[in-house]
Enzyme design. Structure first.
Site, PDB file in Angstrom:
ATOM      1  CG  ASP A  48      -0.168   0.096   2.535  1.00 26.47           C
ATOM      2  OD1 ASP A  48       0.917  -0.506   2.625  1.00 26.47           O
ATOM      3  OD2 ASP A  48      -0.660   0.758   3.466  1.00 26.47           O
ATOM      4  CD  GLU A  49      -0.736   4.639   3.127  1.00 31.55           C
ATOM      5  OE1 GLU A  49      -1.671   5.379   3.497  1.00 31.55           O
ATOM      6  OE2 GLU A  49       0.095   4.140   3.923  1.00 31.55           O
ATOM      7  CB  ALA A  50       4.115   1.767  -3.305  1.00 31.49           C
TER       8      ALA A  50
END
Length: 525
Positions: A330-332
């Site tokens: 996530d949130e890369a």
């Protein structure tokens, strides 16, 4: 900004630590249907059973697990009742019987509890079912049975029968030990609390920007340096391999499977700070103690990245008997989409190489999920239709889902604007909102059978003690557990809030610091 926040949290700890008045034993047996999670079927009637100094716990002679569950039950009941409660394989007219049978209708985790004048019998096809039946038995006894000192009885169980099997096979809770580190004993305490409500998965978030929490022999600085701090600049910490094995052992004794997570390719500042070669420019950044997200990324083109990943997965897989290994995803925001897909292809292959099933946050659906992969959905009302559609499309292609909508299941969201702990980016999440949703219909278009279950994540940006964990998890965790266990037909807020209110004295007896929501009619005893 962090110092004032931590001061507020510390101050809040004083105000939330005050528990309710000492619970007193109920004069009448508790109704069979007052259990949380709600049983699948309840038939009440006939004489009650009263524990006494003659009560024995009888187990099948040929089952070590049944003997162990019997010993566990005796350990729970002895301090408060004062009874010897010997565990035996001999016939006993008066007592509690734990019985393994070949009844396939009970499945891997179901049980049947029958109570009458001469005792209580819990029947299951597997040991996990016996253990879950024991948790139900605990709730049928007065709340004072949970205390660790001698209490006044009587200790009655109402007569009747419960037939109970879970709705979903995956009923999880996640603990973030990266933002703030929690010791082995703190994790074990939370495991025991999860088990009371039939949670069967412990998802451990073991790495993030702020801390790496598991020893990896081939990359030792991940733990010794990358684990040396936490949010706000505290000392941090990490689990040795022996520590991690002890968590796994304790979870297994409570019939929970540990799902370890190494969050990749973003959320990796602790790793990048530990080894300069993992950075594209070869320069290690400083350790990070803030709470921002999305700024870090492994160097996708470098060969060393995959040697690192192979070593970490190999060592972690060898320590983990469960079938899942969670790779985050996530949130890369600092990884290009092309690099993200490339990285996830290789990461998933490595997980498979070491015999584990891939789990990832739902952004995995935007890459190429492998066969058998599980995507954990954490979107909420504000999540775009396009992002939801990717998840639905992946499910249609065979990817399984675990649902953790942030504005329903995230236990770190504030209850209201005055909650002294937690965050509010997904909204304020009171007890009713956390409970009042249906996993099967939450994402329209998801095929039947795609949802494996639910999970309640607890992120720890503002949490650093067991009191903090308990205040944010309770009473919302029992509601998520009920969504995972109980049949749809039992789902009714007005009925649930009464059953939940009856849990208040039990939580207090267990020393659990919980939020006394005004939405719940809390029982006096």
């Amino acid at each position: 900004m962090l110092a004032p926040l931590l001061l507020v949290v510390a101050a809040g700890a004083t105000s939330i630590a005050a528990g309710p008045a000492t619970a007193q034993p109920a004069a009448k047996p508790r109704p069979l249907g007052q259990v949380v999670p709600a049983p699948a079927s309840v038939s009440e009637g006939g004489p009650s059973y009263a524990l006494s100094d003659k009560t024995r716990i009888r187990v099948d002679d040929d089952s070590n697990e049944a003997h162990r569950i019997g010993a566990y039950l005796a350990d729970v009941l002895r301090p408060s009742t004062g009874y010897a409660l010997p565990v035996t394989n001999r016939d006993a007219k008066d007592g509690i019987r734990l019985r393994l049978s070949s009844d396939r209708s009970l499945g891997a985790e179901g049980y049947r509890l029958q109570s009458g004048r001469y005792g209580v019998t819990i029947t299951a096809a597997r040991a996990a079912g016996l253990f879950h039946g024991v948790q139900t038995l605990r709730q049928l006894l007065p709340a004072a049975v949970e205390k660790d000192t001698r209490q006044q009885g009587p200790w009655k169980v109402v007569g009747g029968t419960i037939e109970d099997v879970p709705r979903y096979g995956y009923r999880g809770a996640m603990l973030d030990v990266s933002r703030h580190f929690f010791t082995v004993d703190q994790v074990k305490r939370y495991i025991d609390q999860m088990a009371l409500y039939k949670i069967n998965k412990l998802h451990l978030h073991l790495s993030d920007d702020q801390g790496w929490r598991i020893a990896i022999e081939s990359w030792p600085r991940l733990a010794t340096y990358g684990g040396s701090t936490q949010v706000g600049g505290g000392p941090g910490g990490y689990y040795s391999k022996a520590d991690y094995k002890e968590i796994v052992r304790h979870a297994s004794s409570r019939y929970l499977e540990v799902v370890p997570e190494i969050d990749l390719p973003g959320h990796t500042n602790a790793a990048l700070a530990s080894y300069a070669e993992l950075n594209c420019d070869g320069i290690a950044p400083p350790l990070y103690t803030g709470t921002e997200v999305g700024f870090s990324s492994l160097c996708v083109p470098k060969a060393v990245t995959y040697r690192f990943l192979d070593d970490v997965v190999r060592e972690l897989a060898a320590l983990t008997p469960g079938k899942y290994l969670h790779i985050g995803g996530d949130e890369a925001h600092s990884t290009s989409h092309e690099d993200y897909v490339t990285f996830m292809d290789r990461a998933q292959a490595i997980v498979g190489k070491y015999g584990k099933k891939v789990m990832g946050w739902h952004q995995l659906a935007g890459a190429r999920p492998v066969e058998g992969a599980v995507a954990q959905y954490w979107g909420y009302d504000a999540t775009s239709a396009a992002e939801k559609a990717k998840v639905v499309d992946a499910a249609k292609e065979g990817t399984k889902l675990v649902l953790s909508p942030a504005d329903r299941a995230y236990l770190d969201m504030k209850y209201n604007k005055d909650t002294p702990l937690g965050l509010s980016w997904a909204g304020l999440v009171e007890v009713q909102r956390s409970y009042d949703w249906n996993p099967q219909t939450y994402l329209p278009g998801v095929p039947d059978g795609s949802v494996l279950g639910v999970e309640a994540p607890l992120w720890s940006e503002t949490l650093s003690t067991n009191d903090h964990i308990e205040f944010m998890a309770f009473p919302r965790l029992p509601g998520i557990a009920e969504l995972g266990w109980s049949p749809t037909a039992t789902h009714d807020w007005d009925a649930y809030k009464v059953r939940l209110g009856a849990q208040g004295p039990r939580l207090a007896a267990l020393g659990i610091d919980f939020y006394r929501s005004s939405q719940v009619p809390w029982a006096a005893r």
